[in-house]
Design a protein around this motif. Sequence first.
Motif, mmCIF file in Angstrom:
data_model
loop_
_atom_site.group_PDB
_atom_site.id
_atom_site.type_symbol
_atom_site.label_atom_id
_atom_site.label_comp_id
_atom_site.label_asym_id
_atom_site.label_seq_id
_atom_site.Cartn_x
_atom_site.Cartn_y
_atom_site.Cartn_z
ATOM 1 N N ARG A 1 8.362 -1.810 -11.933
ATOM 2 C CA ARG A 1 9.761 -0.942 -11.951
ATOM 3 C C ARG A 1 10.342 -0.801 -13.461
ATOM 4 O O ARG A 1 11.155 0.049 -13.751
ATOM 5 C CB ARG A 1 10.660 -1.553 -11.150
ATOM 6 C CG ARG A 1 10.260 -1.561 -9.544
ATOM 7 C CD ARG A 1 11.312 -1.630 -8.540
ATOM 8 N NE ARG A 1 12.286 -0.538 -8.532
ATOM 9 C CZ ARG A 1 13.178 -0.430 -7.821
ATOM 10 N NH1 ARG A 1 13.816 -1.360 -7.133
ATOM 11 N NH2 ARG A 1 14.165 0.525 -8.064
ATOM 12 N N ARG A 2 10.198 -1.794 -14.233
ATOM 13 C CA ARG A 2 10.506 -1.956 -15.751
ATOM 14 C C ARG A 2 10.000 -0.808 -16.262
ATOM 15 O O ARG A 2 10.530 -0.058 -17.225
ATOM 16 C CB ARG A 2 10.553 -3.403 -16.421
ATOM 17 C CG ARG A 2 10.842 -3.393 -17.701
ATOM 18 C CD ARG A 2 10.248 -4.632 -18.242
ATOM 19 N NE ARG A 2 11.306 -5.724 -17.995
ATOM 20 C CZ ARG A 2 12.094 -6.326 -18.893
ATOM 21 N NH1 ARG A 2 12.353 -5.453 -20.013
ATOM 22 N NH2 ARG A 2 13.255 -7.042 -18.583
ATOM 23 N N HIS A 3 8.596 -0.752 -16.209
ATOM 24 C CA HIS A 3 7.761 0.362 -16.762
ATOM 25 C C HIS A 3 8.086 1.412 -16.252
ATOM 26 O O HIS A 3 8.517 2.452 -17.261
ATOM 27 C CB HIS A 3 6.478 -0.225 -16.478
ATOM 28 C CG HIS A 3 5.473 1.255 -16.964
ATOM 29 N ND1 HIS A 3 5.220 1.151 -18.267
ATOM 30 C CD2 HIS A 3 4.755 1.944 -16.536
ATOM 31 C CE1 HIS A 3 4.402 2.247 -18.727
ATOM 32 N NE2 HIS A 3 3.980 2.807 -17.527
ATOM 33 N N GLU A 4 8.480 1.851 -15.041
ATOM 34 C CA GLU A 4 8.991 3.298 -14.848
ATOM 35 C C GLU A 4 10.408 3.419 -15.413
ATOM 36 O O GLU A 4 10.470 4.654 -15.642
ATOM 37 C CB GLU A 4 9.166 3.264 -13.218
ATOM 38 C CG GLU A 4 7.832 3.243 -12.428
ATOM 39 C CD GLU A 4 7.997 2.822 -10.872
ATOM 40 O OE1 GLU A 4 7.256 2.900 -10.121
ATOM 41 O OE2 GLU A 4 9.227 2.350 -10.514
ATOM 42 N N ALA A 5 11.240 2.465 -15.474
ATOM 43 C CA ALA A 5 12.586 2.754 -15.999
ATOM 44 C C ALA A 5 12.397 3.127 -17.520
ATOM 45 O O ALA A 5 13.012 3.933 -18.148
ATOM 46 C CB ALA A 5 13.409 1.576 -15.999
ATOM 47 N N PRO B 1 15.976 1.662 -22.208
ATOM 48 C CA PRO B 1 17.083 0.804 -21.046
ATOM 49 C C PRO B 1 17.114 -0.649 -21.642
ATOM 50 O O PRO B 1 16.097 -1.171 -22.050
ATOM 51 C CB PRO B 1 16.177 1.164 -19.835
ATOM 52 C CG PRO B 1 15.554 2.283 -19.781
ATOM 53 C CD PRO B 1 15.017 1.993 -21.469
ATOM 54 N N ARG B 2 18.343 -1.392 -21.501
ATOM 55 C CA ARG B 2 18.448 -2.571 -21.519
ATOM 56 C C ARG B 2 18.473 -3.193 -20.159
ATOM 57 O O ARG B 2 19.197 -2.531 -19.180
ATOM 58 C CB ARG B 2 19.666 -2.736 -22.351
ATOM 59 C CG ARG B 2 19.800 -2.217 -23.710
ATOM 60 C CD ARG B 2 21.341 -2.331 -24.132
ATOM 61 N NE ARG B 2 21.754 -3.651 -24.606
ATOM 62 C CZ ARG B 2 21.810 -3.920 -25.788
ATOM 63 N NH1 ARG B 2 21.216 -3.347 -26.631
ATOM 64 N NH2 ARG B 2 22.157 -5.056 -25.864
ATOM 65 N N PHE B 3 17.912 -4.498 -20.053
ATOM 66 C CA PHE B 3 17.686 -5.004 -18.908
ATOM 67 C C PHE B 3 18.223 -6.498 -18.587
ATOM 68 O O PHE B 3 18.044 -7.114 -19.741
ATOM 69 C CB PHE B 3 16.086 -5.180 -18.505
ATOM 70 C CG PHE B 3 15.089 -3.809 -18.379
ATOM 71 C CD1 PHE B 3 15.117 -3.234 -17.200
ATOM 72 C CD2 PHE B 3 14.777 -3.406 -19.702
ATOM 73 C CE1 PHE B 3 14.401 -2.060 -17.264
ATOM 74 C CE2 PHE B 3 13.965 -2.366 -19.789
ATOM 75 C CZ PHE B 3 14.049 -1.751 -18.275
ATOM 76 N N LEU B 4 19.274 -6.531 -17.664
ATOM 77 C CA LEU B 4 19.933 -7.837 -17.503
ATOM 78 C C LEU B 4 18.845 -8.897 -16.706
ATOM 79 O O LEU B 4 18.881 -10.056 -16.725
ATOM 80 C CB LEU B 4 21.023 -7.799 -16.678
ATOM 81 C CG LEU B 4 22.009 -6.929 -17.445
ATOM 82 C CD1 LEU B 4 23.611 -6.946 -16.804
ATOM 83 C CD2 LEU B 4 22.465 -7.465 -19.177
ATOM 84 N N ASP B 5 17.880 -8.179 -15.848
ATOM 85 C CA ASP B 5 17.068 -8.878 -15.085
ATOM 86 C C ASP B 5 17.456 -9.819 -14.137
ATOM 87 O O ASP B 5 17.062 -11.063 -13.879
ATOM 88 C CB ASP B 5 16.086 -9.661 -15.993
ATOM 89 C CG ASP B 5 14.942 -8.809 -16.641
ATOM 90 O OD1 ASP B 5 14.706 -7.915 -16.026
ATOM 91 O OD2 ASP B 5 14.623 -8.885 -17.872
ATOM 92 N N LEU B 6 18.471 -9.501 -13.422
ATOM 93 C CA LEU B 6 19.298 -10.628 -12.523
ATOM 94 C C LEU B 6 18.528 -10.218 -11.043
ATOM 95 O O LEU B 6 17.677 -9.385 -10.966
ATOM 96 C CB LEU B 6 20.701 -10.406 -12.363
ATOM 97 C CG LEU B 6 21.709 -10.500 -13.516
ATOM 98 C CD1 LEU B 6 22.874 -9.927 -13.384
ATOM 99 C CD2 LEU B 6 21.484 -11.951 -13.729
#
Length: 235
Positions: A64-68, A79-84
């Motif tokens: 999903r990170r790759h898709e984003a 995109p910036r990710f908080l990964d919560l």
Amino acid sequence: MNPSLAHGTMMRIIGFGAHPDDVEIYFFGLLLAAQARGDEVGWVIATDGARGGAGAPDALAARRRHEAQQSGAILGVTPRFLDLPDGGLSAEPRLPALLSAEIDALRPDLIVTHAPNDYHADHRALAAALVAGAGFNVPLLHADTMAGVGFQPTHYVDVTAGMETKRAAIRCHASQDSERFVTAADTLNRLRALQCNAGGDARAEAYRFESRFPFGDVRDLLPPAPPVRPFGGGS
């Protein structure tokens, strides 16, 4: 925030989405229209999306990170990710501090996020935390709910020109059976355009702004709504 900003002046507009595909579904059209008029845009994703499908959570989160990142590339955005943890924002003690740090780092002139009454608990938690995080420093705009349920718009943005790009961005999220969200977004954006009496293949995104001091209105900060057309006809 720059207090002298007005329509026609370059701004920085930052979206905050709870999950990796939320920005694309809910307010990608606004970001695209803002970028087209010269604004700087970006977005922050609060959760890792690891519960949004079958399979090993770590593998799904990575996918999903790759898709984003793929959808971000459409606008030249990283995109910036908080990964919560996905599904846990309402009980996440780190959320307020992380959001404050992002706002301090990005210094947005306008924040766009979920409606406080949207269907997903993560959406509601993120919206509530951003009300506090935005404070007196930056205006906060709430995007439409899923299927428009319980949402009363105050502002509309014409997204007709960018609708095919928005569909492509949603389709980047193949892990989410993305065509169902393409259909949902397209249907809702057509409805919102019809509410503005926009004809043909027009599409619009709807937003709600809750006035709070020192921000009484944000219409000068937004891309234009569909053009006004007389309805005509008899009584």
